[in-house]
Write a protein that holds these residues in place. Sequence first.
Motif, PDB file in Angstrom:
ATOM      1  N   ARG A 264       0.763  -1.301   0.198  1.00  0.00           N
ATOM      2  CA  ARG A 264      -0.015  -0.151   0.098  1.00  0.00           C
ATOM      3  C   ARG A 264       0.845   1.302   0.114  1.00  0.00           C
ATOM      4  NH1 ARG A 264      -0.829   3.700   3.284  1.00  0.00           N
ATOM      5  NH2 ARG A 264       0.100   2.698   4.999  1.00  0.00           N
ATOM      6  N   GLN A 265       0.629   2.143  -0.914  1.00  0.00           N
ATOM      7  CA  GLN A 265       1.404   3.233  -0.959  1.00  0.00           C
ATOM      8  C   GLN A 265       0.084   4.337  -0.966  1.00  0.00           C
ATOM      9  OE1 GLN A 265       4.432   3.668  -3.874  1.00  0.00           O
ATOM     10  NE2 GLN A 265       5.369   5.509  -2.676  1.00  0.00           N
ATOM     11  N   GLN A 266       0.150   5.041   0.274  1.00  0.00           N
ATOM     12  CA  GLN A 266      -1.097   5.952   0.265  1.00  0.00           C
ATOM     13  C   GLN A 266      -2.322   5.171   0.310  1.00  0.00           C
ATOM     14  OE1 GLN A 266       0.059   9.481  -1.831  1.00  0.00           O
ATOM     15  NE2 GLN A 266       0.886  10.776  -0.196  1.00  0.00           N
ATOM     16  N   ASP A 267      -3.421   5.590  -0.673  1.00  0.00           N
ATOM     17  CA  ASP A 267      -4.419   5.017  -0.932  1.00  0.00           C
ATOM     18  C   ASP A 267      -4.408   4.003  -1.878  1.00  0.00           C
ATOM     19  OD1 ASP A 267      -4.379   6.660  -2.758  1.00  0.00           O
ATOM     20  OD2 ASP A 267      -6.324   7.760  -2.477  1.00  0.00           O
ATOM     21  N   GLN A 268      -3.273   3.775  -2.490  1.00  0.00           N
ATOM     22  CA  GLN A 268      -3.265   2.625  -3.753  1.00  0.00           C
ATOM     23  C   GLN A 268      -2.575   1.502  -3.246  1.00  0.00           C
ATOM     24  OE1 GLN A 268      -4.568   3.695  -6.895  1.00  0.00           O
ATOM     25  NE2 GLN A 268      -4.998   5.340  -5.554  1.00  0.00           N
ATOM     26  N   LEU A 269      -3.389   0.523  -3.396  1.00  0.00           N
ATOM     27  CA  LEU A 269      -3.035  -1.127  -2.815  1.00  0.00           C
ATOM     28  C   LEU A 269      -2.724  -1.875  -4.211  1.00  0.00           C
ATOM     29  CD1 LEU A 269      -4.463  -2.988  -0.012  1.00  0.00           C
ATOM     30  CD2 LEU A 269      -4.752  -3.963  -2.316  1.00  0.00           C
ATOM     31  N   ALA A 390       2.662 -19.434   7.387  1.00  0.00           N
ATOM     32  CA  ALA A 390       1.351 -19.005   6.604  1.00  0.00           C
ATOM     33  C   ALA A 390       0.755 -17.653   7.152  1.00  0.00           C
ATOM     34  CB  ALA A 390       0.442 -20.131   6.592  1.00  0.00           C
ATOM     35  N   GLY A 391       1.317 -17.054   8.291  1.00  0.00           N
ATOM     36  CA  GLY A 391       0.949 -15.928   8.613  1.00  0.00           C
ATOM     37  C   GLY A 391       1.433 -14.843   7.693  1.00  0.00           C
ATOM     38  N   THR A 392       1.614 -13.415   8.067  1.00  0.00           N
ATOM     39  CA  THR A 392       1.997 -12.551   7.357  1.00  0.00           C
ATOM     40  C   THR A 392       2.824 -11.567   8.089  1.00  0.00           C
ATOM     41  OG1 THR A 392       1.212 -10.551   5.789  1.00  0.00           O
ATOM     42  CG2 THR A 392      -0.054 -10.880   7.994  1.00  0.00           C
ATOM     43  N   CYS A 393       4.024 -11.215   7.546  1.00  0.00           N
ATOM     44  CA  CYS A 393       4.849 -10.370   7.945  1.00  0.00           C
ATOM     45  C   CYS A 393       5.449  -9.213   7.074  1.00  0.00           C
ATOM     46  CB  CYS A 393       6.488 -11.312   8.261  1.00  0.00           C
ATOM     47  SG  CYS A 393       6.054 -12.565   9.347  1.00  0.00           S
ATOM     48  N   GLY A 394       5.888  -8.186   7.617  1.00  0.00           N
ATOM     49  CA  GLY A 394       6.086  -7.005   6.934  1.00  0.00           C
ATOM     50  C   GLY A 394       6.442  -5.704   7.703  1.00  0.00           C
ATOM     51  N   PHE A 395       5.849  -4.548   7.286  1.00  0.00           N
ATOM     52  CA  PHE A 395       6.063  -3.345   7.897  1.00  0.00           C
ATOM     53  C   PHE A 395       4.889  -2.388   7.312  1.00  0.00           C
ATOM     54  CE2 PHE A 395       8.117  -2.390   4.017  1.00  0.00           C
ATOM     55  CZ  PHE A 395       7.979  -0.952   3.449  1.00  0.00           C
ATOM     56  N   LEU A 396       4.543  -1.605   8.293  1.00  0.00           N
ATOM     57  CA  LEU A 396       3.273  -0.564   8.232  1.00  0.00           C
ATOM     58  C   LEU A 396       4.122   0.649   8.641  1.00  0.00           C
ATOM     59  CD1 LEU A 396       1.787   0.049  11.120  1.00  0.00           C
ATOM     60  CD2 LEU A 396       1.202  -2.216  10.556  1.00  0.00           C
ATOM     61  N   SER A 397       3.406   2.007   7.747  1.00  0.00           N
ATOM     62  CA  SER A 397       3.495   3.171   8.020  1.00  0.00           C
ATOM     63  C   SER A 397       2.620   4.132   7.533  1.00  0.00           C
ATOM     64  CB  SER A 397       5.005   3.833   7.711  1.00  0.00           C
ATOM     65  OG  SER A 397       5.208   3.797   6.338  1.00  0.00           O
ATOM     66  N   SER A 398       2.511   5.349   7.863  1.00  0.00           N
ATOM     67  CA  SER A 398       1.306   6.107   7.294  1.00  0.00           C
ATOM     68  C   SER A 398       1.278   6.136   5.861  1.00  0.00           C
ATOM     69  CB  SER A 398       1.240   7.338   7.961  1.00  0.00           C
ATOM     70  OG  SER A 398       2.591   8.298   7.826  1.00  0.00           O
ATOM     71  N   GLU A 399       2.688   6.276   5.151  1.00  0.00           N
ATOM     72  CA  GLU A 399       2.890   6.298   3.752  1.00  0.00           C
ATOM     73  C   GLU A 399       2.901   5.293   2.914  1.00  0.00           C
ATOM     74  OE1 GLU A 399       2.872   9.332   1.995  1.00  0.00           O
ATOM     75  OE2 GLU A 399       2.144  10.182   3.764  1.00  0.00           O
ATOM     76  N   LEU A 400       3.685   4.279   3.557  1.00  0.00           N
ATOM     77  CA  LEU A 400       4.003   3.005   2.979  1.00  0.00           C
ATOM     78  C   LEU A 400       3.905   1.677   3.715  1.00  0.00           C
ATOM     79  CD1 LEU A 400       5.165   1.488   0.349  1.00  0.00           C
ATOM     80  CD2 LEU A 400       7.444   2.095   1.221  1.00  0.00           C
ATOM     81  N   SER A 401       3.296   0.620   3.261  1.00  0.00           N
ATOM     82  CA  SER A 401       3.265  -0.485   3.946  1.00  0.00           C
ATOM     83  C   SER A 401       3.111  -1.793   3.122  1.00  0.00           C
ATOM     84  CB  SER A 401       1.891  -0.696   4.852  1.00  0.00           C
ATOM     85  OG  SER A 401       1.730   0.247   5.699  1.00  0.00           O
ATOM     86  N   GLU A 402       4.025  -2.908   3.376  1.00  0.00           N
ATOM     87  CA  GLU A 402       4.179  -3.817   2.717  1.00  0.00           C
ATOM     88  C   GLU A 402       4.161  -5.228   3.405  1.00  0.00           C
ATOM     89  OE1 GLU A 402       6.065  -5.391  -1.617  1.00  0.00           O
ATOM     90  OE2 GLU A 402       7.373  -4.138  -0.105  1.00  0.00           O
ATOM     91  N   PHE A 403       3.404  -6.277   3.175  1.00  0.00           N
ATOM     92  CA  PHE A 403       3.379  -7.518   3.964  1.00  0.00           C
ATOM     93  C   PHE A 403       3.504  -8.639   2.976  1.00  0.00           C
ATOM     94  CE2 PHE A 403       1.666  -4.684   7.016  1.00  0.00           C
ATOM     95  CZ  PHE A 403       2.289  -5.247   8.200  1.00  0.00           C
ATOM     96  N   ALA A 404       4.043  -9.674   3.308  1.00  0.00           N
ATOM     97  CA  ALA A 404       4.309 -10.823   2.444  1.00  0.00           C
ATOM     98  C   ALA A 404       3.448 -11.828   3.332  1.00  0.00           C
ATOM     99  CB  ALA A 404       5.719 -11.129   2.403  1.00  0.00           C
ATOM    100  N   VAL A 405       3.170 -12.960   2.707  1.00  0.00           N
ATOM    101  CA  VAL A 405       2.638 -14.131   3.291  1.00  0.00           C
ATOM    102  C   VAL A 405       3.623 -15.255   3.564  1.00  0.00           C
ATOM    103  CG1 VAL A 405       0.981 -15.964   3.104  1.00  0.00           C
ATOM    104  CG2 VAL A 405       0.432 -13.856   2.076  1.00  0.00           C
ATOM    105  N   ALA A 406       3.864 -15.864   4.813  1.00  0.00           N
ATOM    106  CA  ALA A 406       5.114 -16.500   5.221  1.00  0.00           C
ATOM    107  C   ALA A 406       5.126 -17.865   4.864  1.00  0.00           C
ATOM    108  CB  ALA A 406       5.443 -16.149   6.673  1.00  0.00           C
TER     109      ALA A 406
END
Length: 452
Positions: A264-269, A390-406
């Motif tokens: 997710r970059q701002q409101d684009q996913l 099979a959980g999800t790992c990654g990072f989140l912030s207000s501008e940019l977030s990214e998660f992968a399926v483990a």
Amino acid sequence: MSVLSLSKAVISLSDRLSQLLDHPQQSGILQLVEEVTLPPLMSWLATQQHFPKIYWQGRDHREEVAAIGSCLDLRFTEAVDDAKLLQIYQQQRQCAHSADVRFYGGVAFDRRLASWPEFGRARFLVPRVELRRSETCGQLIVNLNLNEQTLAQQVSAAQTLLAELRPAQPLTPPQKTDVLSRTDMPDFPRWSQLVTQVTSEEFNRETPKVVLSRQTKLQVSDTPDPWTVLACWQGRNPTSFQFGFQFSAKHSFISCTPERLYRRQQDQLVTEALAGTTVRGLTPEEDEQLAQQLLDDHKNSHENQFVGTHIVSELTPLSARVNADEPLKVFKLNHIQHLHRVIKAHLRPEICDFQLLQSLHPTPAVGGFPKASALDYIAAHEGYNRGWYAGTCGFLSSELSEFAVAIRSALLEPGCINLFAGAGILTGSDPALEWQELENKLATIMSILVDF
């Protein structure tokens, strides 16, 4: 602005931290940044003596991160409902002075259940020190959490950690692991029973897909260094996400996974349906033939359609627009290839990352469909605790977030390596063929760890 060496940047940041003491007490999370020339990040991370240790590299290689320590650590070991999790997240997000403050972490496959020690059902933290490498620059970052301690206490903690950073050293050369024993849970007879149950007409009528998985436990004489293993894995599958969480010296979870949950970059996913599998060919011609057979195979395309339909249904109430019209393609890895479909959405302005995590995870690619009945079956019958697999790992912030399926992951413990693989079970699934698919999915990591 001049770019400093890492050692000079550490001195500069320590001086800047001292200067903060001349200013009034603040609140929230304060972040200090220096642009630096960075060493190899995995080598640097392996050398450090402080925990937690975190590594992240996205599938597109836009960015690489190594981080140690924490100034904020949110771990959930007991049942926490979605509303409570969302409330805590929103409170902490309001603390961040900078849009670039990131929460790194993960969510277990089934957060209703007890998870692995140290990892919890969900755990997110803001590191004390981060090294971030982007396409344009390298950064040394220090984070201070001024809500939990005084400014002087946070400055002291940060300066202590900076003073104890070690220079990067070459990773330990990879060596094959001496495996003392192997245990599969479930074993093949039990696996065959489960596949037969899930594909029965009575069961399949209510729950057309269940993703069954297996834990392969290798008892070893000497547990390998997780960062050496991950670096080797990274070299075999460079088009995958690579990440690792080592919360203490005893336990580490590493993954080299092809599957994105979302970016997710701002409101684009951007998200994807990644389901349906075959092996790679021995020649380019055979490889393309297998890829075309995968595209034409009804069982695999049906499985991918399940995943895509679910993602669209979950995103629709969260989005102003959802586009799932991109064509089905083949995503190639070292030993296997998957069916892959990109899905995009324009999110509504009030939607945040925890709402996305709650809605999108777990997908039918790792759980099944319908979600609730598939998860209930897995919890009751699979026979082991998936934890963050099979959980999800990654990072989140207000501008940019990214998660992968483990998926494609390993849990390393003293004297033990736990490997995981799963397969989507639908009408027509054959127990022996699905068992072989599990073996195919473990082929890359097994080739790194052991001699065949």
